[in-house]
Design an enzyme around this catalytic site. Sequence first.
Site, short mmCIF file in Angstrom:
data_model
loop_
_atom_site.label_atom_id
_atom_site.label_comp_id
_atom_site.label_asym_id
_atom_site.label_seq_id
_atom_site.Cartn_x
_atom_site.Cartn_y
_atom_site.Cartn_z
N TYR A 92 -16.21 17.28 -14.05
CA TYR A 92 -16.73 15.91 -14.15
C TYR A 92 -17.85 15.66 -13.13
O TYR A 92 -17.73 16.05 -11.95
CB TYR A 92 -15.55 14.95 -13.92
CG TYR A 92 -15.92 13.50 -13.94
CD1 TYR A 92 -16.31 12.88 -15.12
CD2 TYR A 92 -15.89 12.74 -12.77
CE1 TYR A 92 -16.66 11.55 -15.14
CE2 TYR A 92 -16.22 11.40 -12.79
CZ TYR A 92 -16.61 10.81 -13.97
OH TYR A 92 -16.95 9.49 -13.98
N ASP A 149 -7.66 19.23 -13.44
CA ASP A 149 -7.98 17.90 -13.98
C ASP A 149 -7.63 17.96 -15.47
O ASP A 149 -8.30 18.63 -16.26
CB ASP A 149 -9.48 17.62 -13.76
CG ASP A 149 -9.90 16.24 -14.27
OD1 ASP A 149 -9.23 15.70 -15.17
OD2 ASP A 149 -10.91 15.71 -13.78
N LYS A 205 -9.07 7.05 -19.16
CA LYS A 205 -9.41 7.65 -20.46
C LYS A 205 -8.20 7.58 -21.39
O LYS A 205 -7.75 6.50 -21.70
CB LYS A 205 -9.94 9.07 -20.24
CG LYS A 205 -10.92 9.21 -19.07
CD LYS A 205 -12.22 8.46 -19.27
CE LYS A 205 -13.07 8.34 -18.00
NZ LYS A 205 -13.35 9.57 -17.26
N ARG A 263 0.86 -1.20 0.00
CA ARG A 263 0.00 0.00 0.00
C ARG A 263 0.88 1.24 0.00
O ARG A 263 0.63 2.20 -0.72
CB ARG A 263 -0.96 0.02 1.21
CG ARG A 263 -1.67 1.36 1.35
CD ARG A 263 -2.91 1.37 2.24
NE ARG A 263 -2.83 0.48 3.37
CZ ARG A 263 -2.07 0.69 4.46
NH1 ARG A 263 -1.33 1.78 4.57
NH2 ARG A 263 -2.05 -0.20 5.44
C1 LIG Z 1 -13.71 9.89 -15.93
C2 LIG Z 1 -13.28 11.19 -15.36
C3 LIG Z 1 -12.98 11.32 -14.00
C4 LIG Z 1 -13.15 10.19 -13.01
O1 LIG Z 1 -12.24 9.18 -13.24
P1 LIG Z 1 -12.51 7.62 -12.96
O2 LIG Z 1 -11.26 6.98 -13.42
O3 LIG Z 1 -13.73 7.24 -13.75
O4 LIG Z 1 -12.76 7.49 -11.49
C5 LIG Z 1 -12.52 12.55 -13.55
N1 LIG Z 1 -12.38 13.60 -14.40
C6 LIG Z 1 -12.67 13.51 -15.70
C7 LIG Z 1 -12.52 14.69 -16.59
C8 LIG Z 1 -13.14 12.30 -16.23
O5 LIG Z 1 -13.44 12.22 -17.54
#
Ligand SMILES: *Cc1c(COP(=O)(O)O)cnc(C)c1O
Length: 379
Positions: free
Chosen positions: A98, A170, A195, A46
């Site tokens: 998001y 982000d 993504k 961890r």
């Molecule tokens: C999908 C997404 C998230 C969340 O991520 P996960 O891997 O699904 O938990 C956060 N920010 C953006 C812009 C996203 O497209």
Amino acid sequence: MRMKTTFIHGGISHDEATGSVNVPIHQTTTYKQEKVGVHKGFEYSRTGNPTRLALEKLIADMEGGVRGFAFGSGAAGTHTIFSLFSKGDHIIVGDDVYGGTYRLINKILKRLGLTFTIVDTTDLSTIEEAIQDNTKAIFLETPTNPLLKVTDIQAVADIVKKHELITIVDNTFATPYNQRPLELGADIVLHSASKYLGGHSDVVAGLVTTNKDELADELGFLQNAIGGILGPQDSWIVQRGIKTLGIRMEAHEANAKTIVAFLQGHEKVDKIYYPGLPSHPGHETAKKQTSGFGGMISFELKEGLPAAVFVESLSLITLAESLGAVESLIEIPALMTHGAVSPEDREKAGIKDELIRLSVGIEDSEDLIDDLKQAFDQI
Ligand SMILES: *Cc1c(COP(=O)(O)O)cnc(C)c1O
């Protein structure tokens, strides 16, 4: 090292012990100690795992950070970042972030005593106005989902630095191939590696990095204490995905541009949202702070045309949530990703029922256009 080389040779890219050109998957919880407290840098997985460390060093190299952190999802990474703050602290958040980030804020973090002001971060004056004595940070996304609104990261960072706030970006949609927020003045960068970084719709993961030693220490403490880490197998899969990020982003963008040109001439399309279009309100800022416009397109059908029939008529382009993968994915924000947003708030945000979001894949663009053409014929 230039970006495409960093994706392949950055971080820890091979195994010194054996010469293996890939990092081994260290499927282990614990590590033998030679004497009490004497070990090779790993005690318990961890806290640290060599496969995860390779990915963590890689994201730091990609974004210009001092240390990276890998989580079991983007949401887990987001939660860990917000755990930097304490009851009574105030955070400014972009109005188009998001949906899962909103859920975390509204259903969990507010309950724990954090306070938030939601602003349109593309409008710099609203940020200045939102700053209070207890404000600690600004959290924003650019470009946003689904309207691809563009925020000037450097301008935001300049404003909030005067007030000693930290800027959290982000960077999921742009990826470090096209945009590096730390170089523009941000302090922490977050990715849903589920993504573009993973890139193949086969792994859920989150990555975080910072260029401030003090924040890195705090994030490292929180990652270990909260424990939302990424496992060694998934760390390996994300690292493998990142190796091709450069050529994938170029292919996504080339296809996106071809599709935008096709949609521009189409009688059934009302409006196209793509930062690469000179008519897009964020075009100049995108040109300044990114080296590419990416592979996400949103477009509106003419009023009253059935978006559901259109997306259900596609045969190659997959009807699904998520984005950033080699295969093209399409969705209707009002009914799918943003279905939990109230109709009034959607209306306010400009998310119409006819709005369609397309994550352009790297298939042959002629096949994608043929598929779009036959779906247009159905409506
Ligand atoms: C999908 C997404 C998230 C969340 O991520 P996960 O891997 O699904 O938990 C956060 N920010 C953006 C812009 C996203 O497209």
